[in-house]
Enzyme design. Structure first.
Site, PDB file in Angstrom:
ATOM      1  N   LYS A  53       0.849  -1.205   0.000  1.00 58.98           N
ATOM      2  CA  LYS A  53       0.000   0.000   0.000  1.00 58.98           C
ATOM      3  C   LYS A  53       0.883   1.253   0.000  1.00 58.98           C
ATOM      4  O   LYS A  53       0.644   2.191  -0.762  1.00 58.98           O
ATOM      5  CB  LYS A  53      -0.942  -0.006   1.213  1.00 58.98           C
ATOM      6  CG  LYS A  53      -2.057  -1.025   1.068  1.00 58.98           C
ATOM      7  CD  LYS A  53      -2.934  -1.160   2.305  1.00 58.98           C
ATOM      8  CE  LYS A  53      -3.961  -2.283   2.075  1.00 58.98           C
ATOM      9  NZ  LYS A  53      -4.940  -2.418   3.131  1.00 58.98           N
ATOM     10  N   GLN A  97      -5.098  -1.659   9.257  1.00 59.97           N
ATOM     11  CA  GLN A  97      -4.970  -2.957   8.604  1.00 59.97           C
ATOM     12  C   GLN A  97      -5.636  -4.044   9.450  1.00 59.97           C
ATOM     13  O   GLN A  97      -5.421  -4.122  10.662  1.00 59.97           O
ATOM     14  CB  GLN A  97      -3.482  -3.279   8.379  1.00 59.97           C
ATOM     15  CG  GLN A  97      -3.229  -4.518   7.550  1.00 59.97           C
ATOM     16  CD  GLN A  97      -3.766  -4.404   6.118  1.00 59.97           C
ATOM     17  OE1 GLN A  97      -3.784  -3.333   5.526  1.00 59.97           O
ATOM     18  NE2 GLN A  97      -4.237  -5.517   5.569  1.00 59.97           N
ATOM     19  N   ASP A 120     -11.307   2.837   3.535  1.00 59.41           N
ATOM     20  CA  ASP A 120     -11.617   1.401   3.461  1.00 59.41           C
ATOM     21  C   ASP A 120     -13.130   1.176   3.352  1.00 59.41           C
ATOM     22  O   ASP A 120     -13.567   0.077   2.995  1.00 59.41           O
ATOM     23  CB  ASP A 120     -11.116   0.683   4.727  1.00 59.41           C
ATOM     24  CG  ASP A 120      -9.813  -0.088   4.494  1.00 59.41           C
ATOM     25  OD1 ASP A 120      -9.549  -0.475   3.342  1.00 59.41           O
ATOM     26  OD2 ASP A 120      -9.084  -0.292   5.473  1.00 59.41           O
TER      27      ASP A 120
HETATM   28  N1  LIG Z   1      -7.897  -2.485   6.355  1.00 66.71           N
HETATM   29  C1  LIG Z   1      -7.985  -3.520   5.501  1.00 66.71           C
HETATM   30  N2  LIG Z   1      -7.576  -4.732   5.883  1.00 66.71           N
HETATM   31  C2  LIG Z   1      -7.678  -5.773   5.001  1.00 66.71           C
HETATM   32  C3  LIG Z   1      -8.173  -5.567   3.684  1.00 66.71           C
HETATM   33  C4  LIG Z   1      -8.609  -4.277   3.326  1.00 66.71           C
HETATM   34  O1  LIG Z   1      -9.118  -4.022   2.203  1.00 66.71           O
HETATM   35  N3  LIG Z   1      -8.483  -3.272   4.254  1.00 66.71           N
HETATM   36  N4  LIG Z   1      -8.166  -6.606   2.756  1.00 66.71           N
HETATM   37  C5  LIG Z   1      -7.394  -7.800   3.045  1.00 66.71           C
HETATM   38  C6  LIG Z   1      -5.924  -7.736   2.719  1.00 66.71           C
HETATM   39  N5  LIG Z   1      -5.511  -6.845   1.624  1.00 66.71           N
HETATM   40  C7  LIG Z   1      -5.492  -5.519   1.847  1.00 66.71           C
HETATM   41  O2  LIG Z   1      -5.374  -5.018   2.916  1.00 66.71           O
HETATM   42  C8  LIG Z   1      -4.924  -7.352   0.428  1.00 66.71           C
HETATM   43  C9  LIG Z   1      -4.873  -8.695   0.144  1.00 66.71           C
HETATM   44  C10 LIG Z   1      -4.212  -9.165  -0.997  1.00 66.71           C
HETATM   45  C11 LIG Z   1      -3.598  -8.297  -1.868  1.00 66.71           C
HETATM   46  C12 LIG Z   1      -2.820  -8.762  -3.056  1.00 66.71           C
HETATM   47  O3  LIG Z   1      -2.385  -7.945  -3.848  1.00 66.71           O
HETATM   48  N6  LIG Z   1      -2.581 -10.060  -3.199  1.00 66.71           N
HETATM   49  C13 LIG Z   1      -1.698 -10.567  -4.240  1.00 66.71           C
HETATM   50  C14 LIG Z   1      -0.828 -11.644  -3.638  1.00 66.71           C
HETATM   51  C15 LIG Z   1       0.067 -11.082  -2.566  1.00 66.71           C
HETATM   52  C16 LIG Z   1       0.977 -12.123  -1.924  1.00 66.71           C
HETATM   53  O4  LIG Z   1       1.959 -12.505  -2.556  1.00 66.71           O
HETATM   54  O5  LIG Z   1       0.693 -12.505  -0.773  1.00 66.71           O
HETATM   55  C17 LIG Z   1      -2.517 -11.121  -5.389  1.00 66.71           C
HETATM   56  O6  LIG Z   1      -3.649 -11.583  -5.162  1.00 66.71           O
HETATM   57  O7  LIG Z   1      -2.007 -11.085  -6.508  1.00 66.71           O
HETATM   58  C18 LIG Z   1      -3.662  -6.949  -1.602  1.00 66.71           C
HETATM   59  C19 LIG Z   1      -4.305  -6.486  -0.469  1.00 66.71           C
HETATM   60  C20 LIG Z   1      -7.496  -8.138   4.521  1.00 66.71           C
HETATM   61  N7  LIG Z   1      -7.255  -7.004   5.355  1.00 66.71           N
END
Ligand SMILES: Nc1nc2c(c(=O)[nH]1)N[C@@H](CN(C=O)c1ccc(C(=O)N[C@@H](CCC(=O)O)C(=O)O)cc1)CN2
Length: 291
Positions: A53, A97, A120
């Site tokens: 982020k 987060q 969020d």
């Molecule tokens: N405050 C928040 N917490 C959480 C959120 C949120 O939107 N706001 N969502 C999820 C986690 N998340 C963002 O925070 C998130 C999850 C996954 C990815 C992502 O880019 N994943 C990649 C793989 C990454 C890896 O190698 O592990 C992909 O899918 O290509 C981004 C953001 C829970 N908490």
């Protein structure tokens, strides 16, 4: 049939380019968008997401402030930081987060964020506004899914949409967005009887259950658009250590019309929509002070 792959990285790059342009225009008017990120504890996945982020902000010309707290942080410490960030006019977006350590009251923390900075979209007032189809910050993952559907030209109005999962972060807001866009929405979850009966009727199938490769090709309607929100790290077997979604990609790809991969699907769009929400908040703040 083999499905079209919906590339979340490519769509993200395109949308982030537009966001960077809007951030630059705001900065030229004296309002640089700014996102504050709070991370409590040492969850390794959360640390990766927060790092991504912050890096995403930097690339888009958005200022970021990062506040890391140990696992032992108290409710009062987090609340005091939120009060400070709420009062700072240079901060346009605030996020905490998730998940938080168990001893913290997640609802109280999320409700303490100023709704005008709740990028969020987890505050109850933003959730309520979204449910009424009013202007609101839209939670980033379901918002990213809607962008992906739009990018593929998937018709939403009149479509049968099935969402598997009823979490506050994904399942519920996803169902609201699809409903607002004119789909007929069914929300399935762990207590649903005969899940496959529902999924096989879906023109749009969104899987957000947190069970690796749970949705298999025989559960998918031919030609459907399949959106995989799951991010699971496999524990054993030949793919141990690898990331996979809630959908069994290979079998579903053979039946679906379009499908998102994991990684490289919905995940990158989650962070992209966070950047967009931050810029939207800064644009509103700039308008409010006549800039
Ligand atoms: N405050 C928040 N917490 C959480 C959120 C949120 O939107 N706001 N969502 C999820 C986690 N998340 C963002 O925070 C998130 C999850 C996954 C990815 C992502 O880019 N994943 C990649 C793989 C990454 C890896 O190698 O592990 C992909 O899918 O290509 C981004 C953001 C829970 N908490």
């Amino acid at each position: 049939m083999t499905a079209r792959i919906i590339d979340g990285n490519a769509l993200s790059a395109q949308v982030r380019g537009e966001i960077a342009g809007r951030a630059a225009a705001l900065t030229a008017r004296g309002v640089q968008p700014c996102l504050a990120v709070i991370l409590v504890g040492g969850d390794p996945a959360s640390a990766v997401y927060v790092r991504n982020k912050v890096a995403g902000c930097e690339k888009a010309g958005i200022r970021s402030l990062r506040f890391d707290y140990p696992e032992s942080a108290t409710q009062d410490e987090v609340m005091a930081r939120l009060a400070e960030l709420n009062a700072d006019p240079a901060v346009h977006g605030i996020l905490v987060q998730l998940p938080l350590p168990k001893h913290l009251d997640e609802t109280a923390v999320l409700e303490a964020i100023d709704i005008k900075k709740d990028v969020d979209g987890f505050h109850a007032e933003n959730v309520g506004r979204l449910s009424q189809g009013r202007e609101a910050f839209i939670p980033c993952t379901p918002h990213g899914v809607m962008k992906m559907l739009e990018s593929t030209g998937t018709p939403v109005q009149g479509a049968e949409a099935v969402v598997i999962g009823r979490s506050n972060i994904v399942g519920k807001p996803m169902a609201m967005l699809l409903t607002n866009a004119g789909a007929t929405v069914t929300v399935c979850h762990s207590k649903t009887k005969d899940l496959a009966f529902h999924t096989r009727r879906a023109d749009i199938l969104v899987a957000a259950i947190g069970k690796p490769r749970f949705v298999t090709g025989d559960m998918v309607k031919p030609g459907a658009t399949v959106i995989d929100v799951g991010i699971n790290r496999l524990q054993d077997g030949p793919d141990a250590g690898k990331l996979c979604g809630d959908v069994d990609f290979e079998s579903a790809k053979a039946v679906a019309g379009a499908i998102t991969p994991v990684p490289g699907g919905v995940g990158p769009m989650t962070i992209t929509m966070l950047l967009e929400n931050t810029v939207i908040s800064a644009e509103r703040a700039a308008r409010a002070c006549g800039k």
